[in-house]
Write an enzyme that holds these catalytic residues in place. Structure first.
Site, PDB file in Angstrom:
ATOM      1  N   ARG A 107       0.773  -1.165   0.136  1.00  0.00           N
ATOM      2  CA  ARG A 107      -0.038  -0.070  -0.045  1.00  0.00           C
ATOM      3  C   ARG A 107       0.864   1.236  -0.057  1.00  0.00           C
ATOM      4  NH1 ARG A 107      -5.134   1.572   3.640  1.00  0.00           N
ATOM      5  NH2 ARG A 107      -6.030   0.202   2.069  1.00  0.00           N
ATOM      6  N   HIS A 134      -7.753   0.776  -6.176  1.00  0.00           N
ATOM      7  CA  HIS A 134      -7.862   0.039  -5.131  1.00  0.00           C
ATOM      8  C   HIS A 134      -8.379  -1.674  -5.474  1.00  0.00           C
ATOM      9  CE1 HIS A 134      -7.882  -1.277  -0.974  1.00  0.00           C
ATOM     10  NE2 HIS A 134      -8.711  -0.260  -0.460  1.00  0.00           N
ATOM     11  N   GLN A 137     -10.306  -3.886  -2.887  1.00  0.00           N
ATOM     12  CA  GLN A 137     -11.557  -3.626  -2.425  1.00  0.00           C
ATOM     13  C   GLN A 137     -12.628  -3.879  -3.306  1.00  0.00           C
ATOM     14  OE1 GLN A 137     -12.376  -1.704   0.619  1.00  0.00           O
ATOM     15  NE2 GLN A 137     -14.291  -2.331   0.063  1.00  0.00           N
ATOM     16  N   ASP A 222     -17.047   7.169  -1.383  1.00  0.00           N
ATOM     17  CA  ASP A 222     -15.996   7.046  -0.473  1.00  0.00           C
ATOM     18  C   ASP A 222     -15.648   8.276   0.086  1.00  0.00           C
ATOM     19  OD1 ASP A 222     -13.436   6.241   0.223  1.00  0.00           O
ATOM     20  OD2 ASP A 222     -12.533   6.396  -1.657  1.00  0.00           O
ATOM     21  N   CYS A 262     -16.029   1.675   0.929  1.00  0.00           N
ATOM     22  CA  CYS A 262     -15.137   0.934   1.461  1.00  0.00           C
ATOM     23  C   CYS A 262     -14.596   1.047   2.765  1.00  0.00           C
ATOM     24  CB  CYS A 262     -13.843   1.088   0.308  1.00  0.00           C
ATOM     25  SG  CYS A 262     -13.222   2.819   0.312  1.00  0.00           S
ATOM     26  N   ARG A 290     -13.621  -8.240   2.380  1.00  0.00           N
ATOM     27  CA  ARG A 290     -12.001  -8.250   2.122  1.00  0.00           C
ATOM     28  C   ARG A 290     -11.398  -9.539   2.547  1.00  0.00           C
ATOM     29  NH1 ARG A 290      -9.936  -3.071   1.920  1.00  0.00           N
ATOM     30  NH2 ARG A 290      -8.163  -4.197   1.144  1.00  0.00           N
TER      31      ARG A 290
HETATM   32  N1  NVA Z   1      -9.728   6.877  -1.283  1.00  0.00           N
HETATM   33  C1  NVA Z   1      -9.369   6.458   0.102  1.00  0.00           C
HETATM   34  C2  NVA Z   1      -9.785   4.994   0.418  1.00  0.00           C
HETATM   35  C3  NVA Z   1      -9.229   4.265   1.551  1.00  0.00           C
HETATM   36  C4  NVA Z   1      -9.576   3.006   1.856  1.00  0.00           C
HETATM   37  C5  NVA Z   1      -8.293   6.922   0.210  1.00  0.00           C
HETATM   38  O1  NVA Z   1      -7.145   6.731  -0.735  1.00  0.00           O
HETATM   39  O2  NVA Z   1      -7.707   7.154   1.541  1.00  0.00           O
HETATM   40  N1   CP Z   2     -11.196   0.102   2.630  1.00  0.00           N
HETATM   41  C1   CP Z   2     -10.063  -0.058   3.262  1.00  0.00           C
HETATM   42  O1   CP Z   2      -8.975  -0.438   2.391  1.00  0.00           O
HETATM   43  O2   CP Z   2      -9.581   0.130   4.335  1.00  0.00           O
HETATM   44  P1   CP Z   2      -8.291   0.590   5.322  1.00  0.00           P
HETATM   45  O3   CP Z   2      -7.844   1.645   4.742  1.00  0.00           O
HETATM   46  O4   CP Z   2      -8.697   0.341   6.684  1.00  0.00           O
HETATM   47  O5   CP Z   2      -7.414  -0.388   4.862  1.00  0.00           O
END
Ligand code: NVA
Ligand code: CP
Length: 305
Positions: A107, A134, A137, A222, A262, A290
């Protein structure tokens, strides 16, 4: 180390539509196995390395718990504690990890970094979120839709809010799962232009969230301020104000439409409490899925035959 057969999962396009469907069928089986309390440990001795350059609750727990349930183990790597944080090249790190672990999850911010890592990795690499997309997800989101509403092919999905990494992965999913996607975002927050082009015929860009929600089978949103965009928060609160998913928006959709997010969610911003905590919301199943979807993905990548 590098094998011709190494498969990665950096986007939904890395698996064929048939492979994606088979991973989701397997995810449903693994969910049922777990519900019955049956032990299923095909990944004994396998080790997953996880590199997190951004915060996470669901992704970390689902991968770590999933690997343990499959009989393997995982190592959590924060860049602060590794030589990556002190400038060791990502390519060198990939070659070193490949010799020691069986699977890597990353990540991070820039998508190119995950691509560079994968290009030097002899073991499968899974994208656990980048600024671009992502895909993990979306496996869970597709599993959740299918379990609650059946086949998604030909259905209408509406994305409301930011044209961010999640929105980009919905565009990938529209192509791979063959549904119609309506994307309602304010000017200046459009999803990736190349992906929009690739999804032409499947996806349309709209401005009005009410019109976009009409007769939809699934409404998804989101956060308005993704990780890394915190300094834009005040501007985003203003620009996204008309894009909150409210009961009024949900009322435009099919009566049996479901709502997905998500998570983490901000009630009163991208979604009202009434919707996310209401009867059409499936966000808790989505979060749990997930675990099941990624267990199926790890099985697939480690035992593609
Ligand atoms: N769009 C959000 C998703 C988090 C799971 C981010 O990138 O922070
Ligand atoms: N939806 C998701 O990826 O959550 P986290 O940021 O908690 O991993």
């Amino acid at each position: 180390m590098t094998s011709m057969k190494t498969r990665h999962f950096l986007s939904l396009f890395d698996l064929t539509p048939a492979e994606l469907r088979s991973v989701l069928r397997r995810a449903a089986e693994l969910k049922a196995l777990r519900r019955r309390g049956e032990r299923h440990a095909p990944l004994a001795q396998k080790v997953l390395g996880m590199i997190f350059e951004k915060a996470s609750t669901r992704t970390r727990i689902s991968f770590e718990a999933g690997m343990a349930q499959l009989g393997g183990s995982s190592i959590f790597l924060a860049p602060r504690d590794t030589q990556l944080g002190r400038g060791e090249p990502i390519e060198d790190t990939a070659r070193v990890l490949s010799g020691m672990v069986d699977l890597v999850m990353i990540r991070t911010f820039g998508h190119a970094l995950v691509e560079r890592f994968a290009s030097c990795s002899g073991v499968p690499v899974i994208n656990g979120l980048t600024d671009y997309n992502h895909p993990c997800q979306l496996l869970a989101d597709m599993q959740s839709f299918i379990e609650h509403r059946g086949e998604i092919r030909g259905k209408t999905v509406t994305w409301i809010g930011d044209g961010n990494n999640m929105c980009n992965s919905y565009l990938e999913a529209a192509c791979q799962f063959e549904f119609q996607l309506r994307v309602a975002v304010p000017p200046g927050y459009e999803p990736d232009a190349e992906l929009l082009k690739r999804a032409a015929g499947r996806a349309v860009l709209l401005r009005d969230p009410m019109a976009a929600a009409k007769d939809a089978d699934l409404i998804a949103t989101d956060v308005w301020t993704s990780m890394g965009k915190e300094e834009e928060r005040q501007r985003r609160l203003r620009d996204f104000a008309p894009y909150q998913v409210t009961a009024h928006i949900m009322a435009q959709a099919q009566p049996d439409a479901i709502f997905l997010h998500c998570l983490p969610a901000h009630r009163g911003e991208e979604v009202s409490a009434e919707v996310i905590d209401g009867p059409q919301s499936r966000v808790w199943d989505e979060a749990e899925n997930r675990l099941h979807a990624q267990k199926a993905l790890m099985e697939f990548l480690l035992q593609p035959d």
